[in-house]
Motif scaffolding. Structure first.
Motif, PDB file in Angstrom:
ATOM      1  N   GLU A 344       0.820  -1.210   0.000  1.00 29.88           N
ATOM      2  CA  GLU A 344       0.000   0.000   0.000  1.00 29.88           C
ATOM      3  C   GLU A 344       0.854   1.261   0.000  1.00 29.88           C
ATOM      4  OE1 GLU A 344      -2.970   2.821   0.103  1.00 29.88           O
ATOM      5  OE2 GLU A 344      -2.996   0.712  -0.509  1.00 29.88           O
ATOM      6  N   PHE A 345       1.889   1.293   0.829  1.00 27.73           N
ATOM      7  CA  PHE A 345       2.699   2.505   0.974  1.00 27.73           C
ATOM      8  C   PHE A 345       3.947   2.408   0.100  1.00 27.73           C
ATOM      9  CE2 PHE A 345       0.114   1.998   4.766  1.00 27.73           C
ATOM     10  CZ  PHE A 345      -0.497   3.242   4.839  1.00 27.73           C
ATOM     11  N   ASP A 346       3.705   2.423  -1.193  1.00 29.95           N
ATOM     12  CA  ASP A 346       4.777   2.231  -2.174  1.00 29.95           C
ATOM     13  C   ASP A 346       4.392   2.946  -3.459  1.00 29.95           C
ATOM     14  OD1 ASP A 346       6.812   1.357  -3.821  1.00 29.95           O
ATOM     15  OD2 ASP A 346       6.293  -0.763  -3.694  1.00 29.95           O
ATOM     16  N   VAL A 347       5.264   3.790  -3.969  1.00 27.18           N
ATOM     17  CA  VAL A 347       4.969   4.480  -5.230  1.00 27.18           C
ATOM     18  C   VAL A 347       4.758   3.486  -6.366  1.00 27.18           C
ATOM     19  CG1 VAL A 347       6.169   6.630  -4.641  1.00 27.18           C
ATOM     20  CG2 VAL A 347       7.445   4.769  -5.734  1.00 27.18           C
ATOM     21  N   LEU A 348       5.315   2.282  -6.247  1.00 29.08           N
ATOM     22  CA  LEU A 348       5.227   1.284  -7.321  1.00 29.08           C
ATOM     23  C   LEU A 348       3.994   0.389  -7.218  1.00 29.08           C
ATOM     24  CD1 LEU A 348       8.978   0.178  -7.417  1.00 29.08           C
ATOM     25  CD2 LEU A 348       7.826   1.890  -8.837  1.00 29.08           C
ATOM     26  N   ARG A 349       3.170   0.623  -6.216  1.00 26.20           N
ATOM     27  CA  ARG A 349       1.999  -0.238  -6.019  1.00 26.20           C
ATOM     28  C   ARG A 349       1.182  -0.418  -7.294  1.00 26.20           C
ATOM     29  NH1 ARG A 349      -2.503   2.721  -2.948  1.00 26.20           N
ATOM     30  NH2 ARG A 349      -2.868   3.432  -5.088  1.00 26.20           N
ATOM     31  N   ASP A 350       0.885   0.674  -7.972  1.00 29.76           N
ATOM     32  CA  ASP A 350      -0.023   0.602  -9.114  1.00 29.76           C
ATOM     33  C   ASP A 350       0.615  -0.048 -10.337  1.00 29.76           C
ATOM     34  OD1 ASP A 350      -1.764   1.837  -7.430  1.00 29.76           O
ATOM     35  OD2 ASP A 350      -1.631   3.814  -8.371  1.00 29.76           O
ATOM     36  N   ASP A 351       1.933   0.033 -10.468  1.00 31.82           N
ATOM     37  CA  ASP A 351       2.606  -0.690 -11.553  1.00 31.82           C
ATOM     38  C   ASP A 351       2.268  -2.175 -11.459  1.00 31.82           C
ATOM     39  OD1 ASP A 351       3.799   1.801 -11.938  1.00 31.82           O
ATOM     40  OD2 ASP A 351       5.781   0.956 -12.347  1.00 31.82           O
ATOM     41  N   GLY A 352       2.372  -2.710 -10.245  1.00 35.01           N
ATOM     42  CA  GLY A 352       2.063  -4.122 -10.046  1.00 35.01           C
ATOM     43  C   GLY A 352       0.612  -4.446 -10.323  1.00 35.01           C
ATOM     44  N   ILE A 353      -0.282  -3.560  -9.878  1.00 26.94           N
ATOM     45  CA  ILE A 353      -1.711  -3.795 -10.097  1.00 26.94           C
ATOM     46  C   ILE A 353      -2.045  -3.755 -11.585  1.00 26.94           C
ATOM     47  CG2 ILE A 353      -4.034  -2.902  -9.671  1.00 26.94           C
ATOM     48  CD1 ILE A 353      -3.056  -1.946  -6.942  1.00 26.94           C
ATOM     49  N   PHE A 354      -1.493  -2.798 -12.312  1.00 28.43           N
ATOM     50  CA  PHE A 354      -1.725  -2.734 -13.758  1.00 28.43           C
ATOM     51  C   PHE A 354      -1.298  -4.047 -14.427  1.00 28.43           C
ATOM     52  CE2 PHE A 354      -1.015   2.096 -13.432  1.00 28.43           C
ATOM     53  CZ  PHE A 354      -2.379   2.348 -13.377  1.00 28.43           C
ATOM     54  N   TYR A 355      -0.168  -4.602 -13.977  1.00 28.96           N
ATOM     55  CA  TYR A 355       0.336  -5.830 -14.602  1.00 28.96           C
ATOM     56  C   TYR A 355      -0.534  -7.020 -14.227  1.00 28.96           C
ATOM     57  CZ  TYR A 355       4.116  -8.210 -17.095  1.00 28.96           C
ATOM     58  OH  TYR A 355       4.864  -8.890 -18.040  1.00 28.96           O
ATOM     59  N   VAL A 356      -1.013  -7.037 -12.989  1.00 31.18           N
ATOM     60  CA  VAL A 356      -1.948  -8.094 -12.577  1.00 31.18           C
ATOM     61  C   VAL A 356      -3.155  -8.102 -13.501  1.00 31.18           C
ATOM     62  CG1 VAL A 356      -3.589  -8.793 -10.792  1.00 31.18           C
ATOM     63  CG2 VAL A 356      -1.247  -8.172 -10.156  1.00 31.18           C
ATOM     64  N   LYS A 357      -3.742  -6.923 -13.731  1.00 30.16           N
ATOM     65  CA  LYS A 357      -4.927  -6.829 -14.593  1.00 30.16           C
ATOM     66  C   LYS A 357      -4.606  -7.255 -16.021  1.00 30.16           C
ATOM     67  CE  LYS A 357      -7.367  -4.880 -11.264  1.00 30.16           C
ATOM     68  NZ  LYS A 357      -8.441  -5.629 -10.561  1.00 30.16           N
ATOM     69  N   LYS A 358      -3.451  -6.829 -16.507  1.00 33.43           N
ATOM     70  CA  LYS A 358      -3.067  -7.141 -17.882  1.00 33.43           C
ATOM     71  C   LYS A 358      -2.902  -8.657 -18.078  1.00 33.43           C
ATOM     72  CE  LYS A 358       0.164  -5.484 -21.414  1.00 33.43           C
ATOM     73  NZ  LYS A 358      -0.732  -4.511 -22.047  1.00 33.43           N
ATOM     74  N   LEU A 359      -2.234  -9.306 -17.120  1.00 31.94           N
ATOM     75  CA  LEU A 359      -2.033 -10.751 -17.222  1.00 31.94           C
ATOM     76  C   LEU A 359      -3.343 -11.504 -17.054  1.00 31.94           C
ATOM     77  CD1 LEU A 359       1.299 -11.186 -15.198  1.00 31.94           C
ATOM     78  CD2 LEU A 359       1.001 -11.050 -17.677  1.00 31.94           C
ATOM     79  N   GLU A 360      -4.169 -11.064 -16.122  1.00 35.81           N
ATOM     80  CA  GLU A 360      -5.456 -11.727 -15.915  1.00 35.81           C
ATOM     81  C   GLU A 360      -6.323 -11.645 -17.175  1.00 35.81           C
ATOM     82  OE1 GLU A 360      -6.234 -11.290 -11.089  1.00 35.81           O
ATOM     83  OE2 GLU A 360      -7.062  -9.799 -12.468  1.00 35.81           O
ATOM     84  N   ASP A 361      -6.327 -10.488 -17.818  1.00 36.16           N
ATOM     85  CA  ASP A 361      -7.120 -10.317 -19.039  1.00 36.16           C
ATOM     86  C   ASP A 361      -6.634 -11.240 -20.154  1.00 36.16           C
ATOM     87  OD1 ASP A 361      -8.640  -8.421 -17.788  1.00 36.16           O
ATOM     88  OD2 ASP A 361      -7.643  -6.695 -18.716  1.00 36.16           O
ATOM     89  N   ALA A 362      -5.356 -11.627 -20.095  1.00 35.10           N
ATOM     90  CA  ALA A 362      -4.785 -12.510 -21.119  1.00 35.10           C
ATOM     91  C   ALA A 362      -4.788 -13.968 -20.665  1.00 35.10           C
ATOM     92  CB  ALA A 362      -3.361 -12.069 -21.443  1.00 35.10           C
ATOM     93  N   ASN A 363      -5.471 -14.235 -19.540  1.00 39.57           N
ATOM     94  CA  ASN A 363      -5.587 -15.592 -19.000  1.00 39.57           C
ATOM     95  C   ASN A 363      -4.250 -16.191 -18.581  1.00 39.57           C
ATOM     96  OD1 ASN A 363      -8.463 -15.806 -19.320  1.00 39.57           O
ATOM     97  ND2 ASN A 363      -8.134 -16.098 -21.517  1.00 39.57           N
ATOM     98  N   VAL A 364      -3.319 -15.335 -18.213  1.00 40.17           N
ATOM     99  CA  VAL A 364      -2.068 -15.805 -17.617  1.00 40.17           C
ATOM    100  C   VAL A 364      -2.315 -15.990 -16.119  1.00 40.17           C
ATOM    101  CG1 VAL A 364       0.348 -15.246 -17.123  1.00 40.17           C
ATOM    102  CG2 VAL A 364      -0.660 -14.602 -19.331  1.00 40.17           C
ATOM    103  N   PRO A 365      -2.055 -17.169 -15.563  1.00 38.04           N
ATOM    104  CA  PRO A 365      -2.309 -17.391 -14.136  1.00 38.04           C
ATOM    105  C   PRO A 365      -1.513 -16.404 -13.272  1.00 38.04           C
ATOM    106  CG  PRO A 365      -1.916 -19.472 -15.266  1.00 38.04           C
ATOM    107  CD  PRO A 365      -1.567 -18.387 -16.243  1.00 38.04           C
ATOM    108  N   VAL A 366      -2.205 -15.743 -12.352  1.00 45.30           N
ATOM    109  CA  VAL A 366      -1.564 -14.743 -11.490  1.00 45.30           C
ATOM    110  C   VAL A 366      -1.975 -14.968 -10.039  1.00 45.30           C
ATOM    111  CG1 VAL A 366      -1.259 -12.293 -10.985  1.00 45.30           C
ATOM    112  CG2 VAL A 366      -1.635 -13.020 -13.344  1.00 45.30           C
ATOM    113  N   THR A 367      -1.006 -14.934  -9.152  1.00 44.06           N
ATOM    114  CA  THR A 367      -1.266 -14.878  -7.719  1.00 44.06           C
ATOM    115  C   THR A 367      -0.829 -13.498  -7.247  1.00 44.06           C
ATOM    116  OG1 THR A 367      -0.905 -17.255  -7.415  1.00 44.06           O
ATOM    117  CG2 THR A 367      -0.725 -15.857  -5.454  1.00 44.06           C
TER     118      THR A 367
END
Length: 406
Positions: A344-367
Motif C-alpha cells: 500500500e505505501f509504495d509508489v510502485l503499487r499501481d505498476d504491479g496492479i496494472f500488470y496483474v490486470k493485464k495478465l489476468e485479461d490474457a488468462n495468464v495465471p496470477v497470484t
C-alpha cells in the motif's frame, strides 16, 4: 569535542525520529528510526560529496551495503547451504546449493536484486538469497548484473538474460530440473525479471533455442512503466522516505539515459506526448486501481493535452519498449504464471496492479499478494533489528507459494 558531536547526533536523531508517517503504515516507530539514521547519513554524504571525497552514486552504494549489512547481523549463513561466486556466460553470479545432495533433480531459481538498477549487489542481498535457498532447499542463482548509470539499459537486462539462459542450459550440472526454474526479482529486479520472462517467451532468437519454459515469474513490488509518474500510488506516497517519487524518477532516468537531464519533466509527466497519454489510459488507466486504494491523497488527472515533444522524441524508443518497461508489451498471452507482490505505501503499487490486470485479461495465471500495511522494502525485513510482522508475512507467503508451485 566528542561530547559536542554526541549531543549534535542526539539532537538530530531525536528531531528526525518525529517525522510524520501516514496512518496505517506497519510499525512506524521502527521506520522513524530508519529515517532518522538515513537523514544523518545523508548529511554526512552531502559533506563528503561537496568536499570531493566521493560522488553521490558511490556514496549511495556504500550506504546500501552498510544498511544491508546491519540487516544481516542476525541472519548468519545457513548451515545447510553452501555458496560460491561463479561466471555464467561472462556474468558474475553467486550460486547457492544444498549441502546434502538429492537423489533426484531439485528446483532452481534466478534471483535479481533491487536497487533502482543503480545500487545493490549479490553481497547486499546475501542474507536474503541465502535464506530463501535454505528454506526451499533449491539451487539459487543471484545475478550480479552491471549497474547504471555507468551501464544503462539494456546492459543490466542483457546480463540477467544471459545468466538465466546459461542456467537453463546447464541446470543438470547443478542437479536442477530445467523445467522447474523460476525467475524472481524485487523492485528494479522485478522489472528485469519480468523483462527476462517476456524476452525468453516472445523474442524469436530465444524461441529458436528451445529453452525450457520458466516455471513462474516472481515480481516483488516491481517497477514496470515510466510513462506515468502521477498514478494514484505515486501521488499518495510521493514524499514517503522509503522510496519517494523523486528518487524513483531518478532511478528510471539513470537506467534510461545514464543522466538526470529529464527528471523535472518526468516528475510531472511532461516527457510524453498527448497522443501517448491518450493511448496509455487504455493500458494503465487510473480506473483500473480499486476505488478503496484511491481514497488517500489522490487527485484524478483532468488534462492530458500536454507534453514536451522534443524530450519524448529523444527517449520514446525506450519508454515504449517492453524490454525496458514490461507493462508496454501489447500481447502477454503465453507468459509464465506470475506471483506479484504490491504494498500500500509504495509508489510502485499501481505498476504491479496494472500488470496483474493485464495478465489476468490474457488468462495468464496470477497470484497477487497485496499488503495493506506494507511499504516498499518489506521483503527485506523478515529478520534482523528492524524486522516487521508484514515483512515476515511477505517472506512466508512467498516461500509457501514456491513450495507449492516450483
Amino acid at each position: 569535542m566528542k561530547l559536542y558531536w554526541c549531543l549534535a547526533f542526539g539532537v538530530l536523531f531525536a528531531y528526525y525520529t518525529y517525522c510524520p508517517m501516514p496512518d496505517g503504515l506497519a510499525e512506524p516507530m521502527k521506520l522513524r528510526i530508519v529515517f532518522a539514521s538515513r537523514q544523518i547519513i545523508k548529511l554526512v554524504g552531502i559533506g563528503a560529496v561537496l568536499s570531493g571525497y566521493t560522488d553521490r552514486i558511490s556514496f549511495s552504494r556504500s550506504v546500501i551495503e552498510f544498511e544491508q549489512g546491519l540487516l544481516s547481523l542476525s541472519c548468519s549463513d545457513e548451515p545447510n547451504i553452501t555458496f560460491q561466486d561463479e561466471i555464467f556466460d561472462g556474468v558474475r553470479v553467486r550460486v547457492y546449493q544444498p549441502v546434502e545432495k538429492s537423489d533426484k533433480p531439485i528446483a532452481g531459481m534466478v534471483y535479481v536484486h533491487g536497487g533502482g538498477w543503480v545500487v545493490g549487489s549479490v553481497d547486499s542481498y546475501h542474507y536474503q538469497t541465502n535464506y530463501i535457498a535454505a528454506r526451499l532447499g533449491i539451487v539459487l542463482v543471484s545475478v550480479d548484473y552491471r549497474l547504471a548509470p555507468e551501464h544503462p539499459f539494456p546492459v543490466p537486462l542483457q546480463d540477467v538474460v544471459k545468466a538465466t539462459i546459461w542456467f537453463l542450459q546447464n541446470a543438470k550440472d547443478y542437479n536442477v530440473d530445467p523445467e522447474r526454474i523460476a525467475v524472481v526479482g524485487d523492485s528494479a529486479g522485478g522489472n528485469l525479471a519480468a523483462a527476462t520472462a517476456s524476452l525468453l517467451t516472445f523474442q524469436e532468437k530465444y524461441k529458436q533455442m528451445n529453452l525450457p519454459k520458466l516455471k513462474f515469474q516472481g515480481l516483488i513490488y516491481p517497477c514496470l512503466q515510466s510513462l506515468d509518474f502521477l498514478t494514484p500510488s505515486y501521488q499518495q506516497n510521493k514524499n514517503l522516505f522509503i522510496l519517494n517519487q523523486h528518487l524513483m524518477v531518478e532511478f528510471w532516468s539513470w537506467y534510461l539515459t545514464g543522466h538526470l537531464k529529464y527528471v523535472a519533466a518526468m516528475k510531472v509527466n511532461n516527457h510524453t506526448s498527448p497522443q501517448v497519454k491518450d493511448n496509455e489510459r487504455k493500458i494503465m488507466g487510473h480506473d483500473q486501481i480499486p476505488t478503496e486504494l484511491k481514497k488517500r491523497d489522490y487527485i484524478p488527472p483532468t488534462d492530458f493535452n500536454f507534453g514536451n515533444i522534443g524530450i519524448f522524441t529523444s527517449i520514446q524508443n525506450h519508454l515504449l519498449n517492453p524490454s525496458f518497461a514490461p507493462l508496454m508489451r501489447s500481447i502477454v498471452t503465453g507468459l509464465p504464471s506470475a506471483y506479484i507482490v504490491t504494498a500500500e505505501f509504495d509508489v510502485l503499487r499501481d505498476d504491479g496492479i496494472f500488470y496483474v490486470k493485464k495478465l489476468e485479461d490474457a488468462n495468464v495465471p496470477v497470484t497477487w499478494k497485496h499488503y495493506e500495511h506494507g511499504y516498499h522494502g518489506i521483503f527485506s525485513v523478515f529478520k534482523g533489528p528492524i524486522a516487521s510482522e508484514v515483512g515476515r508475512q511477505s517472506m512466508d507467503d512467498f516461500l509457501r507459494f514456491c513450495r507449492e508451485n516450483l
